[in-house]
Design a protein around this motif. Structure first.
Motif, PDB file in Angstrom:
ATOM      1  N   CYS A 112      -0.046  11.566   3.691  1.00  0.00           N
ATOM      2  CA  CYS A 112       1.291  11.121   3.263  1.00  0.00           C
ATOM      3  C   CYS A 112       2.216  10.976   4.462  1.00  0.00           C
ATOM      4  CB  CYS A 112       1.867  12.125   2.254  1.00  0.00           C
ATOM      5  SG  CYS A 112       3.532  11.725   1.688  1.00  0.00           S
TER       6      CYS A 112
ATOM      7  N   GLY B 193       6.606   8.877   0.833  1.00  0.00           N
ATOM      8  CA  GLY B 193       5.720   8.843  -0.330  1.00  0.00           C
ATOM      9  C   GLY B 193       5.541  10.189  -0.997  1.00  0.00           C
TER      10      GLY B 193
ATOM     11  N   TYR C 105       1.128   4.180  -2.790  1.00  0.00           N
ATOM     12  CA  TYR C 105       0.446   5.318  -2.157  1.00  0.00           C
ATOM     13  C   TYR C 105       0.021   6.373  -3.169  1.00  0.00           C
ATOM     14  CZ  TYR C 105      -0.112   9.829   0.020  1.00  0.00           C
ATOM     15  OH  TYR C 105      -0.599  11.060   0.364  1.00  0.00           O
TER      16      TYR C 105
ATOM     17  N   TYR D 183       0.836  -1.209   0.000  1.00  0.00           N
ATOM     18  CA  TYR D 183       0.000   0.000   0.000  1.00  0.00           C
ATOM     19  C   TYR D 183       0.867   1.252   0.000  1.00  0.00           C
ATOM     20  CZ  TYR D 183      -4.133  -2.839   1.056  1.00  0.00           C
ATOM     21  OH  TYR D 183      -5.150  -3.741   1.003  1.00  0.00           O
ATOM     22  N   GLN D 184       1.973   1.206   0.754  1.00  0.00           N
ATOM     23  CA  GLN D 184       2.865   2.362   0.794  1.00  0.00           C
ATOM     24  C   GLN D 184       3.543   2.587  -0.552  1.00  0.00           C
ATOM     25  OE1 GLN D 184       5.093   0.913   4.183  1.00  0.00           O
ATOM     26  NE2 GLN D 184       4.253   2.510   5.509  1.00  0.00           N
TER      27      GLN D 184
ATOM     28  N   THR E  22       3.274   7.148   5.154  1.00  0.00           N
ATOM     29  CA  THR E  22       4.604   6.871   4.587  1.00  0.00           C
ATOM     30  C   THR E  22       5.734   7.549   5.337  1.00  0.00           C
ATOM     31  OG1 THR E  22       4.649   8.765   3.058  1.00  0.00           O
ATOM     32  CG2 THR E  22       3.480   6.785   2.334  1.00  0.00           C
TER      33      THR E  22
ATOM     34  N   GLU F 269      -3.723   7.644  -3.366  1.00  0.00           N
ATOM     35  CA  GLU F 269      -4.052   9.034  -3.059  1.00  0.00           C
ATOM     36  C   GLU F 269      -4.711   9.712  -4.256  1.00  0.00           C
ATOM     37  OE1 GLU F 269      -5.045  11.651  -0.967  1.00  0.00           O
ATOM     38  OE2 GLU F 269      -3.355  10.838   0.176  1.00  0.00           O
TER      39      GLU F 269
END
Length: 770
Positions: A409, A417, A362, A358-359, A413, A366
């Protein structure tokens, strides 16, 4: 008198004399001369005593000197004798070494033989011990005494170490391992009971036993299995089957793990030599053994959430995990020196693994989230005023979305990220600009600016222009907030991600950075909790981009950053479109009137005045209604422009100074007009009027002599209007006026100074042979 001061190394005559006189003044004031005479007499007597003493000592030294010389000579002779004796001793030692060298070599050889015989005797004893212990081991197993059996196995193990070179060594190793396996099988129920009941004494005994027989990994496996089963099959299974929300299930399980860390570290400190490493491995195995696994649970929870809420659900789960990680870090940091940092790094990886993908994704997450939220921000409305109002209100909504994305973010992250965040922001602004531009096109249709209405009745309507100015102010607010947001974003990036930029980084190191060892690329290397970097773990190209971005921001500072340069460029285009909309709204009436010019029948038809004489003066003619309408409209422009360009609105002022209008001023007039926006707009509209008027005149098919004078009258009227507002007529309009005023016989000469197309058109409409 105290004469001891004369013996001091730092004796000062002046200080002594001054001190002596001060003392005399206290004892007998006013008798300085007498006191001086007394001091001189005493000093002379003391000098005489010193001289006598020196003379006596010198006489004694002279009398003792022969005896001293005799003693020195005796010492010299003894030293010479000692030197000769030492030479003789050295020679004797050398002879002894030569005579005994062979004997010493024999002794060394004999000592080697003795050592080898002792080693052989020990080997024979160990071999005999193996035979003896092998014969006894079955009887020992019947006792079921674990410690006794372990003692025998330890003896066999020591004996086997001496039998490495024997022919059946491998068979003995297999036999010993089978015996150890039997002991392990015999002790396993007791081991499980000891670990389950947390019995310190029993557990210590098994640690000693399994340590002696080199089976500690197997014993630790029992420990891990016992507690792992309690955590996975007990706590985790019960939680996943409960009615609690997934986030609460995860939080409860992490609370259990954190509690387990504290309790097991305390217990293991009494049993194992490396308690922190043991409990760390326990947590690693527990996190990897959960069924369903935590990554699967996280993914299922995120996928089950509505599309617009998935990122929020992911952040909620991640914040729970971060809270757990910080609790573990707080418990571990004081003991980092006692921990296995490699295993601790594996634990950190296991904790954050469910979120790694997922990171890495990102930016896409987003972007999807922002576009969904932006779709809930309406711009289009049926009514023009409502539409403009929505556009104005959308600015704060847009930058609220942008600011919230930066916060997400940071949370998800830790600033790594940023590259994905910038991509998402570009997509957000791109979609917003597209929607805004579409709304501007819709407004043009509502204001009928794209329609070519010819012959419409002249009627001033400033509603479209007023709304256009509000849209320009909205564009200015977009530009202002975008610049502010960029500065805030730079500050946040350097705060949250600047720690990852090492002092030795340079752009030329990007290649080596991508190929280096992930462990070596960690900024600190001491605390794996702080050094975790999912970009490195996931081999993402965004790591090199992030380093380059941070280096650029550090070198150029916030003022030289261009993080949102594409967004600002797109917003500037919007501002330009808004300016064009406002200009077109103002120019519409003029355009409608000027479009009548080529189609007016009066140009080709005759009139009574023309029949009477062709030499009727032009001042006897009046300008037509179309040009007077235009003139009056232009003259009224400042009254309508002034309220908008003079109001104290920083956003509007920024937009007006940033945007550009068609038909800008010439080089000499530029600075003067730009200082006053009302003059700038008036000048643009006026120049556009003259340009279009000239083009429309050239489209006239035929002009009678009287119509020519009428057209000259109309042009002169417009020139006077331009002069009234402080503008010079355009070059093209002046040239057309010159050609229209020229007599037929002088036309060819007048046409030399004008473009050929213009001269040909005017000649054709005047029916002049050119």
């Amino acid at each position: 008198m105290d004469f001891s001061k004369f013996l001091e190394e730092d004796f000062d005559v002046k200080d002594w004399v001054n001190g002596a006189f001060k003392a005399a003044q206290k004892e007998a004031p006013g008798k300085v001369d007498g006191h001086a005479s007394t001091l001189v007499m005493k000093l002379q007597l003391f000098i005489q005593e010193v001289n006598n003493s020196i003379e006596d000592i010198s006489q004694q030294a002279l009398q003792n000197l022969p005896r001293v010389l005799k003693d020195v000579e005796a010492v010299r002779q003894e030293a010479t004798f000692l030197k000769e004796q030492m030479a003789l001793v050295k020679e004797d030692i050398r002879k002894v070494e030569q005579d005994t060298a062979q004997s010493m070599q024999v002794l060394v050889e004999i000592d080697k033989v003795k050592s080898r015989m002792q080693a052989a005797a020990e080997a024979l004893q160990e071999a005999d011990k193996w035979t003896t212990l092998s014969a006894e081991i079955e009887d020992v197993y019947k006792t079921q005494d674990v410690q006794l059996i372990a003692g025998k196995l330890t003896g066999l193990q020591s004996s086997l170490a001496m039998l490495v070179d024997t022919p059946n060594y491998s068979e003995k190793c297999v036999h010993l391992e089978s015996l150890k396996n039997r002991l392990e099988a015999l002790a396993s129920p007791h081991i499980v009971t000891a670990f389950t009941s947390q019995s310190v004494e029993q557990s210590r005994m098994f640690v000693n036993v399994f340590g002696d027989i080199d089976r500690m990994p197997q014993l630790l496996a029992y420990y891990y299995k016992c507690h792992k089963n309690q955590l996975v099959s007990g706590a985790w299974k019960d939680l996943t089957q409960s009615d609690m929300e997934p986030a609460q299930q995860l939080q409860e399980f992490f609370d259990v793990l954190l509690s387990t860390w504290h309790s097991q570290v305390q217990w293991c400190s009494q049993v194992f030599r490396k308690p922190y490493e043991v409990v760390t491995i326990l947590l690693i195995q527990t996190l990897g053994a959960t069924v369903p696994s935590i990554p699967e649970r996280v993914r299922a929870t995120v996928d089950a959430a509505p599309a617009e809420a998935r990122l929020c659900v992911l952040l909620e789960l991640y914040e729970i995990t971060v809270h757990f990680a910080r609790g573990l870090e707080a418990a571990m940091v004081p003991h980092l020196d006692e921990m296995n940092l490699l295993k601790l790094g594996e634990l950190v990886e296991a904790v954050y693994k469910p979120y790694q993908q997922y990171q890495l994704d990102y930016g896409d997450l987003e972007e999807h989230n922002l576009l969904i939220q932006l779709s809930a921000v309406p711009l289009e409305r049926g009514d023009l005023i409502d539409c403009v109002q929505e556009m104005s209100q959308s600015v704060n909504k847009l930058f609220t979305l942008a600011s919230s994305s930066a916060e997400r973010c940071i949370k998800l992250t830790d600033g790594l990220g940023v590259c994905g965040l910038l991509r998402a922001l570009r997509a957000l602004f791109s979609k917003y600009v597209s929607d805004f531009a579409g709304t501007l096109q819709s407004i043009r249709k509502k204001c009928r600016l794209n329609e070519q209405v010819i012959g419409a009745q002249f009627q001033e309507d400033w509603t479209a222009f007023q709304n256009s100015i509000r849209i320009i102010a909205t564009c200015g607010e977009l530009l202002r907030q975008c610049a502010d947001h960029e500065q805030q974003l730079v500050s946040k990036i350097m705060t949250m991600a600047g720690k990852y930029l090492s002092e030795s980084y340079s752009p030329c190191s990007l290649t080596s950075l991508a190929e280096s060892n992930p462990v070596e690329r960690r900024p600190g290397g001491k605390n794996p909790w702080q050094d975790y970097n999912y970009l490195i773990r996931g081999s993402s190209p965004d790591y090199a981009r992030l380093m380059e971005l941070l280096f650029t921001l550090k070198e150029k500072g916030a003022g030289g950053s261009n993080l949102l340069v594409e967004c600002k460029t797109a917003l500037s285009r919007l501002n330009q479109q808004a300016h064009q909309l406002a200009f077109d709204a103002v120019f519409l009436c003029i355009q409608q009137q000027l479009s009548l010019v080529p189609r007016m029948e009066v140009w080709s038809s005759g009139s009574g005045a023309e029949v009477l004489t062709d030499d009727l003066p032009t001042f006897g003619l009046s300008p037509f209604e179309y040009i007077t309408n235009i003139g009056q409209y232009i003259m009224s422009l400042p009254l309508h422009l002034e309220p908008f360009v003079t109001q104290e609105d920083p956003a509007l002022e920024l937009a007006l100074r940033t945007g550009k209008l068609p038909f800008p001023p010439e080089q000499g007039e530029e600075s003067q007009e730009l200082d006053n926006m009302a003059d700038y707009w008036l000048g643009s509209v006026a120049r556009a009027t003259m340009h279009m008027y000239g083009e429309m005149i050239l489209q006239i098919n035929l002009l009678s002599p009287h119509s020519t004078k009428q057209l000259v009258t109309d042009i002169d009227y417009l020139v006077n209007v331009m002069d009234a507002i402080g503008l010079q007529p355009s070059r093209a309009l002046q040239q057309i006026l010159t050609l229209l005023k020229a007599r037929a016989e002088d036309f060819r000469q007048a046409a030399k100074a004008v473009p050929r197309r213009m001269a040909s058109s005017v000649a054709a409409m005047r029916a002049i042979d050119y």
